[in-house]
Structure formats: C-alpha cells, structure tokens
Motif scaffolding. Structure first.
Motif, PDB file in Angstrom:
ATOM      1  N   SER A  96      -4.003  -2.925   3.811  1.00 51.25           N
ATOM      2  CA  SER A  96      -3.506  -2.662   2.339  1.00 51.25           C
ATOM      3  C   SER A  96      -3.935  -3.982   1.420  1.00 51.25           C
ATOM      4  O   SER A  96      -3.826  -3.809   0.307  1.00 51.25           O
ATOM      5  CB  SER A  96      -1.831  -2.332   2.216  1.00 51.25           C
ATOM      6  OG  SER A  96      -1.324  -3.565   2.402  1.00 51.25           O
TER       7      SER A  96
ATOM      8  N   LEU B  71      -1.830  -6.190   0.584  1.00 50.70           N
ATOM      9  CA  LEU B  71      -0.670  -6.731  -0.071  1.00 50.70           C
ATOM     10  C   LEU B  71       0.365  -7.513   0.664  1.00 50.70           C
ATOM     11  O   LEU B  71       1.073  -7.975   0.407  1.00 50.70           O
ATOM     12  CB  LEU B  71      -0.191  -5.416  -0.458  1.00 50.70           C
ATOM     13  CG  LEU B  71      -0.611  -4.634  -1.737  1.00 50.70           C
ATOM     14  CD1 LEU B  71       0.235  -3.425  -2.036  1.00 50.70           C
ATOM     15  CD2 LEU B  71      -0.949  -5.520  -2.966  1.00 50.70           C
TER      16      LEU B  71
ATOM     17  N   PHE C  21      -4.647  -1.743  -7.264  1.00 45.19           N
ATOM     18  CA  PHE C  21      -3.302  -2.176  -6.915  1.00 45.19           C
ATOM     19  C   PHE C  21      -2.740  -0.728  -6.394  1.00 45.19           C
ATOM     20  O   PHE C  21      -2.025  -0.862  -5.637  1.00 45.19           O
ATOM     21  CB  PHE C  21      -2.654  -2.845  -7.905  1.00 45.19           C
ATOM     22  CG  PHE C  21      -1.209  -3.148  -7.485  1.00 45.19           C
ATOM     23  CD1 PHE C  21      -0.725  -4.114  -6.558  1.00 45.19           C
ATOM     24  CD2 PHE C  21      -0.156  -2.448  -7.988  1.00 45.19           C
ATOM     25  CE1 PHE C  21       0.558  -4.426  -6.310  1.00 45.19           C
ATOM     26  CE2 PHE C  21       1.380  -2.613  -7.650  1.00 45.19           C
ATOM     27  CZ  PHE C  21       1.570  -3.540  -6.838  1.00 45.19           C
TER      28      PHE C  21
ATOM     29  N   LYS D 125      -3.690   0.353  -3.237  1.00 47.62           N
ATOM     30  CA  LYS D 125      -3.473  -0.562  -1.882  1.00 47.62           C
ATOM     31  C   LYS D 125      -1.795  -0.213  -1.814  1.00 47.62           C
ATOM     32  O   LYS D 125      -1.285  -0.375  -0.744  1.00 47.62           O
ATOM     33  CB  LYS D 125      -3.520  -2.103  -2.583  1.00 47.62           C
ATOM     34  CG  LYS D 125      -5.002  -2.589  -2.527  1.00 47.62           C
ATOM     35  CD  LYS D 125      -4.887  -3.989  -3.181  1.00 47.62           C
ATOM     36  CE  LYS D 125      -6.375  -4.597  -3.232  1.00 47.62           C
ATOM     37  NZ  LYS D 125      -6.478  -5.842  -3.601  1.00 47.62           N
ATOM     38  N   LEU D 126      -0.937  -0.027  -2.733  1.00 48.42           N
ATOM     39  CA  LEU D 126       0.309   0.323  -2.733  1.00 48.42           C
ATOM     40  C   LEU D 126       0.621   1.519  -1.833  1.00 48.42           C
ATOM     41  O   LEU D 126       1.469   1.685  -1.050  1.00 48.42           O
ATOM     42  CB  LEU D 126       0.982   0.446  -4.226  1.00 48.42           C
ATOM     43  CG  LEU D 126       2.543   0.424  -4.016  1.00 48.42           C
ATOM     44  CD1 LEU D 126       3.161  -0.662  -3.377  1.00 48.42           C
ATOM     45  CD2 LEU D 126       3.018   0.674  -5.315  1.00 48.42           C
TER      46      LEU D 126
ATOM     47  N   GLY E 178       3.883  -7.135   0.092  1.00 49.03           N
ATOM     48  CA  GLY E 178       4.112  -6.112   1.279  1.00 49.03           C
ATOM     49  C   GLY E 178       4.874  -6.490   2.456  1.00 49.03           C
ATOM     50  O   GLY E 178       5.766  -5.683   3.269  1.00 49.03           O
TER      51      GLY E 178
END
Length: 200
Positions: A26, A28, A102, A105-106, A173
């Motif tokens: 991810s 993050l 983003f 990724k989230l 994350g």
C-alpha cells in the motif's frame, strides 16, 4: 477433526500473509512488525519472508526466557510457512502492484487490514502454536502482570522503535493497523468460530 483444524490453520495463514503483503504494498506504512521486517530486508538484505523467519526465531527464544519455559519448537513451522507465503505474494503474485494515488493506496491498505484480521481469526481456530509475535504479547503480559491490551501495546511499541531504527515503512497505515487489527479480529473471530463449529 484434525483435517478441519489443519485446513483452518493453513487457510488462515494464507489469508493472513496475503493481508500483510497488501499492507506492505500500500505504501502508506505497514504494521510495526512487518515494517521491521521490510526495514531489515532493505538495510541488511535477504527477503522480507526470510526476516519474518529470523525475527520469529529470535522471538521464540525471547518468549522461552520470559515465560521460563522450553522454546516453542512447533511455532517454527508456523513462521516458516508465513515467511514463505509472504515472499510468494510479494515476489511472484503482487510484485507489480504499485498503487499510484492516495485513494488506491488507501483501498489496498484497508483490504490488507481486512484480510490480515480475517486470516488471524481463521488460523486461531486451529489452536495450533501461535505466531511468535502473538506469543510475545502473552509473555509480556505474564512477566509484567499487565492486561492484554497493555501487553499488545508494549510489544507493538518495541517493534515500532526497531522498525524506525532500520528505516522500515512507517506511516499513517502503521497507526491504522496498530489500532484496528484487534477490533477487527474481535469482530471476525466469533463468526468464523460459528462456521468452524458446523464442521466439527
């Protein structure tokens, strides 16, 4: 009965390792222990899965000392399986996954968190040897006489400090995972348990 337990154990570890890989990909921030393994891989070398096994072996020794007990030899099988699966997902299946916004990724992070939590809920049904990280939490609880949440927090903070030292992927994350895995496992576990009981 043993076949059912083994199935839950292996399927749980497959799902769990897939979730871990998604959180790493991810970009993050992975969970503290996974961030430590990625940091060790980037700093020293070897694959992430290799460090899962190496760190696991160290924890098995530490846990034996803290619990004043013999090392949990059977837990070696668990970490070897998890380490191998994480390398399988990272190097062969999701090696080209590179989220570039983003939002994506989230989404990858949240999916990873859900798979990770669900996988833990499934593998715990077998009541086979715990992953050394989980045993470490129980060892801290035993030695420091604190509640489970405090023991989990101490274990995660130790991993977080080590991950920072080895420049692991720490980010938003990491915080989300640290505070969400417990509640999600608590949500999934009774549902998976009811499903397992139908197979007994």
């Amino acid at each position: 009965m043993h076949a059912v337990k083994l199935a839950f154990y292996l399927i749980g570890l497959i799902i769990l390792s897939f979730g871990v890989t998604l959180t790493i990909k991810s970009d993050l921030g992975a969970g503290p222990w996974d961030a430590l393994n990625v940091g060790l891989s980037n700093t020293i070398g070897f694959t992430v899965g290799s460090w899962v096994i190496i760190v696991g072996l160290i924890l098995i020794t530490v846990n034996a000392f803290l619990l004043r007990n013999k090392p949990d030899i059977f837990a070696v099988f668990t970490i070897v399986i998890v380490g191998g699966l994480i390398d399988f997902w990272l190097l062969y299946v999701l090696n080209e996954l590179e989220p570039n916004t983003f939002f994506i990724k989230l989404v990858v992070l949240i999916l990873g968190l859900l798979f990770l939590s669900f996988g833990i809920s499934v593998y715990l049904q077998a009541k086979y040897p715990l992953i050394p990280i989980d045993r470490f939490m129980l060892a801290i609880q035993h030695r420091l006489k604190v509640n489970l949440m405090m023991a989990k927090t101490i274990a995660e903070l130790i991993a977080l400090v080590l991950a920072l030292l080895f420049r692991g992927p720490i980010g938003v994350g990491t915080i989300i995972i640290a505070f969400s895995v417990g509640p999600f496992v608590q949500f999934f576990f009774p549902k998976v348990e009811r499903f397992r009981e139908k197979w007994q």
